[in-house]
Each structure stands twice: as structure tokens, then as C-alpha cells.
Design a protein around this motif. Sequence first.
Motif, mmCIF file in Angstrom:
data_model
loop_
_atom_site.group_PDB
_atom_site.id
_atom_site.type_symbol
_atom_site.label_atom_id
_atom_site.label_comp_id
_atom_site.label_asym_id
_atom_site.label_seq_id
_atom_site.Cartn_x
_atom_site.Cartn_y
_atom_site.Cartn_z
ATOM 1 N N SER A 87 0.835 -1.192 0.000
ATOM 2 C CA SER A 87 0.000 0.000 0.000
ATOM 3 C C SER A 87 0.869 1.240 0.000
ATOM 4 O O SER A 87 1.906 1.278 0.647
ATOM 5 N N LEU A 88 0.409 2.242 -0.703
ATOM 6 C CA LEU A 88 1.089 3.532 -0.697
ATOM 7 C C LEU A 88 0.267 4.565 0.073
ATOM 8 O O LEU A 88 0.710 5.684 0.255
ATOM 9 N N THR A 89 -0.939 4.182 0.509
ATOM 10 C CA THR A 89 -1.848 5.109 1.172
ATOM 11 C C THR A 89 -1.910 4.825 2.668
ATOM 12 O O THR A 89 -2.431 3.801 3.088
ATOM 13 N N ALA A 90 -1.386 5.752 3.448
ATOM 14 C CA ALA A 90 -1.446 5.631 4.908
ATOM 15 C C ALA A 90 -2.633 6.453 5.406
ATOM 16 O O ALA A 90 -2.904 7.546 4.913
ATOM 17 N N VAL A 91 -3.340 5.919 6.389
ATOM 18 C CA VAL A 91 -4.474 6.628 6.989
ATOM 19 C C VAL A 91 -4.410 6.491 8.503
ATOM 20 O O VAL A 91 -3.927 5.495 9.035
ATOM 21 N N ARG A 92 -4.895 7.520 9.185
ATOM 22 C CA ARG A 92 -4.982 7.487 10.642
ATOM 23 C C ARG A 92 -6.317 6.846 11.016
ATOM 24 O O ARG A 92 -7.345 7.190 10.439
ATOM 25 N N THR A 93 -6.302 5.924 11.956
ATOM 26 C CA THR A 93 -7.522 5.234 12.355
ATOM 27 C C THR A 93 -7.716 5.329 13.864
ATOM 28 O O THR A 93 -6.755 5.476 14.621
ATOM 29 N N GLY A 102 -2.780 2.978 9.612
ATOM 30 C CA GLY A 102 -2.996 1.779 8.820
ATOM 31 C C GLY A 102 -2.723 2.085 7.364
ATOM 32 O O GLY A 102 -2.534 3.244 6.982
ATOM 33 N N TYR A 103 -2.718 1.068 6.540
ATOM 34 C CA TYR A 103 -2.391 1.205 5.122
ATOM 35 C C TYR A 103 -3.479 0.548 4.290
ATOM 36 O O TYR A 103 -3.714 -0.653 4.401
ATOM 37 N N MET A 104 -4.165 1.337 3.464
ATOM 38 C CA MET A 104 -5.294 0.866 2.680
ATOM 39 C C MET A 104 -4.836 -0.046 1.538
ATOM 40 O O MET A 104 -3.846 0.231 0.870
ATOM 41 N N VAL A 105 -5.586 -1.137 1.343
ATOM 42 C CA VAL A 105 -5.347 -2.068 0.244
ATOM 43 C C VAL A 105 -6.698 -2.560 -0.276
ATOM 44 O O VAL A 105 -7.731 -2.361 0.355
ATOM 45 N N ARG A 106 -6.662 -3.204 -1.409
ATOM 46 C CA ARG A 106 -7.837 -3.877 -1.969
ATOM 47 C C ARG A 106 -7.512 -5.355 -2.075
ATOM 48 O O ARG A 106 -6.436 -5.736 -2.537
ATOM 49 N N LEU A 107 -8.449 -6.178 -1.629
ATOM 50 C CA LEU A 107 -8.274 -7.623 -1.704
ATOM 51 C C LEU A 107 -9.024 -8.128 -2.930
ATOM 52 O O LEU A 107 -10.191 -7.778 -3.131
ATOM 53 N N SER A 108 -8.379 -8.940 -3.734
ATOM 54 C CA SER A 108 -9.027 -9.489 -4.928
ATOM 55 C C SER A 108 -10.253 -10.298 -4.540
ATOM 56 O O SER A 108 -11.309 -10.170 -5.149
ATOM 57 N N SER A 109 -10.094 -11.152 -3.521
ATOM 58 C CA SER A 109 -11.229 -11.971 -3.087
ATOM 59 C C SER A 109 -11.094 -12.353 -1.619
ATOM 60 O O SER A 109 -9.990 -12.523 -1.110
ATOM 61 N N VAL A 110 -12.251 -12.453 -0.985
ATOM 62 C CA VAL A 110 -12.357 -12.946 0.387
ATOM 63 C C VAL A 110 -13.447 -14.001 0.363
ATOM 64 O O VAL A 110 -14.567 -13.740 -0.083
ATOM 65 N N LYS A 111 -13.109 -15.193 0.829
ATOM 66 C CA LYS A 111 -14.060 -16.301 0.779
ATOM 67 C C LYS A 111 -14.081 -17.020 2.117
ATOM 68 O O LYS A 111 -13.037 -17.371 2.656
ATOM 69 N N ILE A 112 -15.297 -17.208 2.628
ATOM 70 C CA ILE A 112 -15.476 -17.987 3.854
ATOM 71 C C ILE A 112 -16.545 -19.031 3.544
ATOM 72 O O ILE A 112 -17.677 -18.689 3.235
ATOM 73 N N GLY A 113 -16.141 -20.297 3.529
ATOM 74 C CA GLY A 113 -17.031 -21.336 3.019
ATOM 75 C C GLY A 113 -17.302 -21.057 1.551
ATOM 76 O O GLY A 113 -16.397 -20.770 0.785
ATOM 77 N N GLY A 114 -18.570 -21.064 1.154
ATOM 78 C CA GLY A 114 -18.939 -20.754 -0.224
ATOM 79 C C GLY A 114 -19.350 -19.308 -0.420
ATOM 80 O O GLY A 114 -19.793 -18.923 -1.490
ATOM 81 N N VAL A 115 -19.202 -18.491 0.604
ATOM 82 C CA VAL A 115 -19.574 -17.082 0.554
ATOM 83 C C VAL A 115 -18.344 -16.278 0.133
ATOM 84 O O VAL A 115 -17.318 -16.336 0.802
ATOM 85 N N GLU A 116 -18.469 -15.521 -0.964
ATOM 86 C CA GLU A 116 -17.300 -14.829 -1.492
ATOM 87 C C GLU A 116 -17.639 -13.412 -1.924
ATOM 88 O O GLU A 116 -18.726 -13.143 -2.426
ATOM 89 N N ALA A 117 -16.696 -12.508 -1.714
ATOM 90 C CA ALA A 117 -16.792 -11.133 -2.211
ATOM 91 C C ALA A 117 -15.478 -10.786 -2.888
ATOM 92 O O ALA A 117 -14.410 -11.195 -2.427
ATOM 93 N N ASN A 118 -15.575 -10.032 -3.967
ATOM 94 C CA ASN A 118 -14.396 -9.599 -4.710
ATOM 95 C C ASN A 118 -14.176 -8.105 -4.513
ATOM 96 O O ASN A 118 -15.106 -7.372 -4.194
ATOM 97 N N ASN A 119 -12.927 -7.676 -4.709
ATOM 98 C CA ASN A 119 -12.570 -6.265 -4.619
ATOM 99 C C ASN A 119 -12.998 -5.673 -3.271
ATOM 100 O O ASN A 119 -13.753 -4.704 -3.210
ATOM 101 N N VAL A 120 -12.491 -6.251 -2.202
ATOM 102 C CA VAL A 120 -12.867 -5.863 -0.838
ATOM 103 C C VAL A 120 -11.850 -4.873 -0.278
ATOM 104 O O VAL A 120 -10.644 -5.125 -0.298
ATOM 105 N N SER A 121 -12.350 -3.769 0.232
ATOM 106 C CA SER A 121 -11.498 -2.773 0.877
ATOM 107 C C SER A 121 -10.966 -3.347 2.187
ATOM 108 O O SER A 121 -11.710 -3.971 2.948
ATOM 109 N N ALA A 122 -9.688 -3.127 2.449
ATOM 110 C CA ALA A 122 -9.080 -3.624 3.680
ATOM 111 C C ALA A 122 -7.975 -2.676 4.120
ATOM 112 O O ALA A 122 -7.598 -1.758 3.391
ATOM 113 N N MET A 123 -7.485 -2.917 5.322
ATOM 114 C CA MET A 123 -6.413 -2.099 5.867
ATOM 115 C C MET A 123 -5.361 -2.995 6.505
ATOM 116 O O MET A 123 -5.691 -3.920 7.246
ATOM 117 N N ILE A 124 -4.121 -2.717 6.191
ATOM 118 C CA ILE A 124 -3.025 -3.384 6.883
ATOM 119 C C ILE A 124 -2.844 -2.632 8.192
ATOM 120 O O ILE A 124 -2.617 -1.424 8.202
#
Length: 157
Positions: A87-93, A102-124
Motif C-alpha cells: 500500500s502507498l496510502t497511509a491513513v490514521r484510524t 494503517g495502510y489501505m489495500v484492496r483484496l481481490s477476493s475474500v471467501k469464507i465457506g462458499g460465501v465470497e466477495a471480490n474487490n474488498v477494501s481492507a487495511m493493513i
Amino acid sequence: MSKHTLIIICIWVALASVIYYLVESIQRPNTLQALGNEPTVVLKRGMDGHYRAEAIINGEKVDVLVDTGATGVAISQRVADRLNLKSLTAVRTNTANGTSVGYMVRLSSVKIGGVEANNVSAMIAPGLEGDVLLGMSFLARMDVRLFKGEMTIKQVE
């Protein structure tokens, strides 16, 4: 070593294996195998009152704490390094532990069981202990219900 001693050792090893399996299934009820691949997942609450599970993020297995009170997905630095997230974007939380960076990133996919979402906002979150907090940037896309020690997450997209 006598035959009798060998039999006793085998019995003890078998008992220890059964006890280990039972304790593991109580401590970690929401493994990838147990969750299956259906579009609805039912998580069992742990003995500590939290919902923990194994999930797949960007194709890698990670341990998550499902947190309906968290705004987004927060990832420890250790897991971010393993997933090769940058990430190149730092944010205060503001967190329960105070203000942090923290550092903002985008996750290609998040899957728990058969439940999945793509392009999920996340923070390191470099100070995060544990692996991943699975918060509302993932859960808000799902139908989430809590009832009698179970959390049901249903795919709606």
C-alpha cells in the motif's frame, strides 16, 4: 520391549489422538472443511464468545475473527507480508486501543465457506495481534444473522 508394553503404548497413543481431535474440533469448529462450499455458511461461536473461522483471502488460507463491530477488514502485517500486499496510502484510524496508522489495500477476493466477495477494501494494521479481523467491508455485502450461538452468513450478491 515386551509385547504387552508395546500394546499399552499403542493404546495411549490412540487415546491421545482421539483427545487431540476432540479438543481441536471444539476449539476450531469453523475450518474450511467443516464450512463446505455452499452459498450460506453457519459459524459456531467459540468458547471465548467470538466467531473465528478459516477463510481464503487472495487464494491463501488465513484465520479470521468475524467482527460485526469493525468497519472494515483489518489485516496484520504478518499476513499482509504473506499475501504480498502493498500500500502507498497511509491513513490514521481510531481503534479500541487508540489512534494508529494503517495502510489501505484492496483484496481481490475474500471467501469464507462458499460465501465470497471480490474487490474488498481492507487495511493493513501493523499493530494488529492475530491474523485478520473480518469486518463490515466484507459482511455488509452479505445477509448476516446471529441466533443461539451461531452466525449465519448468506451470499446475496
